[in-house]
Design an enzyme around this catalytic site. Structure first.
Site, PDB file in Angstrom:
ATOM      1  N   ARG A  10       8.312   7.747   6.164  1.00  0.00           N
ATOM      2  CA  ARG A  10       7.890   9.090   6.560  1.00  0.00           C
ATOM      3  C   ARG A  10       8.295   9.395   8.000  1.00  0.00           C
ATOM      4  NH1 ARG A  10       1.704   9.183   5.291  1.00  0.00           N
ATOM      5  NH2 ARG A  10       1.875  11.214   6.334  1.00  0.00           N
ATOM      6  N   ASP A  30      -0.059   5.417   1.188  1.00  0.00           N
ATOM      7  CA  ASP A  30      -1.107   6.218   1.810  1.00  0.00           C
ATOM      8  C   ASP A  30      -1.640   7.284   0.863  1.00  0.00           C
ATOM      9  OD1 ASP A  30      -1.048   4.876   4.219  1.00  0.00           O
ATOM     10  OD2 ASP A  30       0.355   6.270   5.162  1.00  0.00           O
ATOM     11  N   ARG A  72       0.819  -1.200   0.000  1.00  0.00           N
ATOM     12  CA  ARG A  72       0.000   0.000   0.000  1.00  0.00           C
ATOM     13  C   ARG A  72       0.860   1.259   0.000  1.00  0.00           C
ATOM     14  NH1 ARG A  72      -3.344   0.478   5.388  1.00  0.00           N
ATOM     15  NH2 ARG A  72      -3.604   2.593   4.603  1.00  0.00           N
TER      16      ARG A  72
END
Length: 245
Positions: A198, A51, A49
């Site tokens: 991140r 975001d 995935r």
């Protein structure tokens, strides 16, 4: 017949990669296009995935369908349906034991900082750091403390879960490069936890501002616990650059 595809997308206006009930994820759009082309429901499997707001230059996925034409014709058919913010870079047939997620051996992400107030076009793809300056040398020292195989639980956001599955990852590259007002973090490894890149980008920013030290970065890593001192960097600066198989 199994097909492996590589795609790029501008994640600004999507609800992330993974299929969502809203229909606004990248996966929703590609599956809808495939369903239209093959005239039957088709599901794809991605490498992982991203975001909402995160971009990709090299996201990979696979799907199963019989296609008797050239791969380029499939790409053209997809492009005739997909929004221009999603591009299919390649498509090829692969063996049935290939899996876009479970066959992954590593990934490379890029994170972009910008020193100052970015132009509107650039601002979609960078974290504009307006409180100058950043100590790039100290940031690199801190990044080097994260290289190797570790439990990266402290650098993961877990949505209230105590631990992410398999928190031990190997990070082989964390390299910062500056070009003018742009600073790019190259992050490469065997895999990354949820929001790990991140979180690392946010931690290195704190080092650059003098709020954390390289020793703090190492101590937080060893604690294996998330702390408020680690701030997750904005999604828009992150790119999934390449998936390795």
């Amino acid at each position: 017949m199994r097909w492996k595809c590589t795609c790029a997308y501008d994640g600004t206006d999507f609800d992330g990669w993974q299929r969502q009930p809203s229909g606004g994820a990248v996966q929703n759009h590609i599956e809808a296009a495939l369903t239209q082309i093959f005239d039957r429901p088709l599901q794809l499997h991605g490498s992982g995935r991203t975001d909402a707001g995160v971009h990709a230059r090299g996201q990979c996925f696979h799907f199963d369908a019989e296609w008797l034409h050239e791969p380029e014709k499939l790409i053209r058919a997809l492009h005739s349906i997909l929004p221009t913010s999603i591009r299919i870079k390649s498509a090829k047939s692969v063996s049935d034991d290939f899996h876009a997620r479970f066959s992954v051996s590593g990934k490379r992400y890029l994170y972009n900082y910008y020193l100052g107030r970015a132009d509107p076009v650039d601002d979609r793809y960078v974290w504009a750091c307006r409180d100058l300056p950043l100590d790039l040398k100290e940031m690199q020292v801190a990044a080097d403390r994260l290289l190797g195989t570790h439990d990266f639980s402290a650098y993961s956001a877990t949505h209230g879960k105590e631990n992410d599955p398999n928190p031990v990852k190997t990070v082989s590259r964390l390299q910062l490069k500056q070009r003018g007002k742009f600073i790019r973090l190259d992050a490469e490894g065997s895999g990354f936890l949820y929001r790990m890149v991140r979180s690392i980008a946010g931690a290195l920013y704190a080092v650059g501002r003098g709020r954390l030290t390289p020793d703090d970065i190492a101590e937080i890593l060893e604690s294996k616990k998330r702390t408020h001192r680690i701030v997750t960097a904005p999604a828009k600066g992150l790119f999934l650059d390449k998936v390795f198989y």
